[in-house]
Structures are given as structure tokens and as C-alpha cells.
Write a protein that holds these residues in place. Sequence first.
Motif, PDB file in Angstrom:
ATOM      1  N   ARG A 140       0.852  -1.196   0.000  1.00  0.00           N
ATOM      2  CA  ARG A 140       0.000   0.000   0.000  1.00  0.00           C
ATOM      3  C   ARG A 140       0.883   1.241   0.000  1.00  0.00           C
ATOM      4  O   ARG A 140       1.813   1.359   0.795  1.00  0.00           O
ATOM      5  N   ILE A 141       0.583   2.159  -0.911  1.00  0.00           N
ATOM      6  CA  ILE A 141       1.322   3.415  -1.008  1.00  0.00           C
ATOM      7  C   ILE A 141       0.323   4.546  -0.814  1.00  0.00           C
ATOM      8  O   ILE A 141      -0.627   4.682  -1.603  1.00  0.00           O
ATOM      9  N   ALA A 142       0.508   5.334   0.233  1.00  0.00           N
ATOM     10  CA  ALA A 142      -0.390   6.453   0.508  1.00  0.00           C
ATOM     11  C   ALA A 142       0.392   7.755   0.421  1.00  0.00           C
ATOM     12  O   ALA A 142       1.486   7.873   0.978  1.00  0.00           O
ATOM     13  N   LEU A 143      -0.164   8.723  -0.308  1.00  0.00           N
ATOM     14  CA  LEU A 143       0.463  10.036  -0.433  1.00  0.00           C
ATOM     15  C   LEU A 143      -0.198  11.013   0.531  1.00  0.00           C
ATOM     16  O   LEU A 143      -1.369  10.860   0.875  1.00  0.00           O
ATOM     17  N   ARG A 144       0.546  12.017   0.932  1.00  0.00           N
ATOM     18  CA  ARG A 144      -0.041  13.042   1.806  1.00  0.00           C
ATOM     19  C   ARG A 144      -1.062  13.892   1.060  1.00  0.00           C
ATOM     20  O   ARG A 144      -2.034  14.362   1.625  1.00  0.00           O
ATOM     21  N   HIS A 145      -0.779  14.100  -0.231  1.00  0.00           N
ATOM     22  CA  HIS A 145      -1.666  14.924  -1.057  1.00  0.00           C
ATOM     23  C   HIS A 145      -1.857  14.228  -2.400  1.00  0.00           C
ATOM     24  O   HIS A 145      -0.985  13.495  -2.857  1.00  0.00           O
ATOM     25  N   GLN A 146      -2.970  14.495  -3.030  1.00  0.00           N
ATOM     26  CA  GLN A 146      -3.198  13.974  -4.371  1.00  0.00           C
ATOM     27  C   GLN A 146      -2.076  14.455  -5.293  1.00  0.00           C
ATOM     28  O   GLN A 146      -1.678  15.613  -5.258  1.00  0.00           O
ATOM     29  N   ASP A 147      -1.552  13.531  -6.100  1.00  0.00           N
ATOM     30  CA  ASP A 147      -0.463  13.877  -7.021  1.00  0.00           C
ATOM     31  C   ASP A 147      -0.703  13.196  -8.360  1.00  0.00           C
ATOM     32  O   ASP A 147      -0.476  12.003  -8.510  1.00  0.00           O
ATOM     33  N   LYS A 148      -1.184  13.984  -9.333  1.00  0.00           N
ATOM     34  CA  LYS A 148      -1.438  13.464 -10.679  1.00  0.00           C
ATOM     35  C   LYS A 148      -0.209  13.575 -11.571  1.00  0.00           C
ATOM     36  O   LYS A 148      -0.268  13.203 -12.736  1.00  0.00           O
ATOM     37  N   GLY A 149       0.862  14.118 -11.027  1.00  0.00           N
ATOM     38  CA  GLY A 149       2.116  14.149 -11.771  1.00  0.00           C
ATOM     39  C   GLY A 149       2.341  15.378 -12.620  1.00  0.00           C
ATOM     40  O   GLY A 149       3.269  15.404 -13.432  1.00  0.00           O
ATOM     41  N   GLN A 150       1.535  16.433 -12.432  1.00  0.00           N
ATOM     42  CA  GLN A 150       1.681  17.609 -13.290  1.00  0.00           C
ATOM     43  C   GLN A 150       3.040  18.288 -13.145  1.00  0.00           C
ATOM     44  O   GLN A 150       3.641  18.694 -14.142  1.00  0.00           O
ATOM     45  N   SER A 151       3.557  18.400 -11.919  1.00  0.00           N
ATOM     46  CA  SER A 151       4.839  19.103 -11.741  1.00  0.00           C
ATOM     47  C   SER A 151       5.977  18.313 -12.378  1.00  0.00           C
ATOM     48  O   SER A 151       6.868  18.892 -13.018  1.00  0.00           O
TER      49      SER A 151
END
Length: 198
Positions: A140-151
Motif C-alpha cells: 500500500r502506497i499512501a500520499l499526503r496529497h493527491q499527485d497526478k504528476g503535473q509538476s
Amino acid sequence: SPLTEAVKNAFDSIKSPLMLNVRVNAGALPSNHWVNDIREGGGRIIGECCHFIDWMVYVTGSLPAEVYAASLPSAHQSAQTNDNVSLTVRFSNGSIGTIVYTSCGYPAMAKEYMEVFGGGKSAVIDDFKQAVIFSERKNRIALRHQDKGQSVMLSRFLASVRSGKPCIPFRDIYYTTLASFKAVDALGSDSPQAVYTP
């Protein structure tokens, strides 16, 4: 997206075709929104579903060979502007992907949900906030914030401009775009449309 990278890496060793499901609870747009303008936005299949076709091209490592589309009936929307559609994409390596893109869902539901199956493994990406990879060990991988990869995308694009080397192969971009146009054709003709022939 780091979650997409993790899922891609988990399936890179799988040689058999993959099954993919993408559900997009997109929400409704006003009829005069720029995305629904045929000249400016091209409708949501061409303007937004293309990103999910591209996601499947990346995960499968294969080009779309054929696309079929069906939609909810609408008296107010053309095939190009219909935003309640189901697309089935068959890839040149035998993988199959389905995109359910809808504007008629409840807005509080998470927007994007992806599943990948193949070679005895499964994976889920939930709204680009967490992923679970199921194999011998559940990861399981949980991110602190949503990250769609735009940066990361912008960084890679700028590096590509500086170096002169494309960050995405041109043929991937071409056939992803063609598949989105062919999906509109499939809606209008009610028949599968060929995209790429190896």
C-alpha cells in the motif's frame, strides 16, 4: 504520477496482456463550457478521455489497436460532446482497457479510480491519493496529497525542450490522440474503429 510509476513498475515484468479499468466520475459541465465547444475543447472524449487512453498506453506499453464506444442517450449532446460514455480499447499486445467516463454521478465520490490485472497481480489507484498493489505481498502506497504528476510532467517537458529529446514518444501521442477521435467515430457509427495496425 508517482502512483502510476509504482503500478507500471509492478507490471513491467509481466509478459501477458493486461486488463485495465478506469472510472472517471467527472461531474457535469455547463453546456457553454469551453471543453464542450467543438472547436476549442473538442468535447470531453477528445479533450479529457484522451488522458486516460494515454495512461493505459503507458501502463500497457502498447499502442491502441481498436476502440469501441457506447454512451447514454442524450437529446442535447452529439457523439462528440456526450460525457456519459464507456470506451473499450484493445491494444496491439492483446491488453484490454475500459474507461467509464460519466458526468451523472454524485460529486462527492472520488473522481478517478484505476484497476490493473495481469500475470497473477492486481493494482488499484484511488484518486491519485493511494495505490494498493496485490501480489505475493500486498503493498500500500499512501500520499499526503493527491499527485497526478503535473509538476513532474512540466519538469520533463522543459528538460525535453532543452535537450531536444522527446519525453514521450511521438507515436504514443499520435495514436492516443487518434484513438480519442476514433472513439467519437465509434459512437457515431456504433461499430469498433481501427486505430493502429502493427
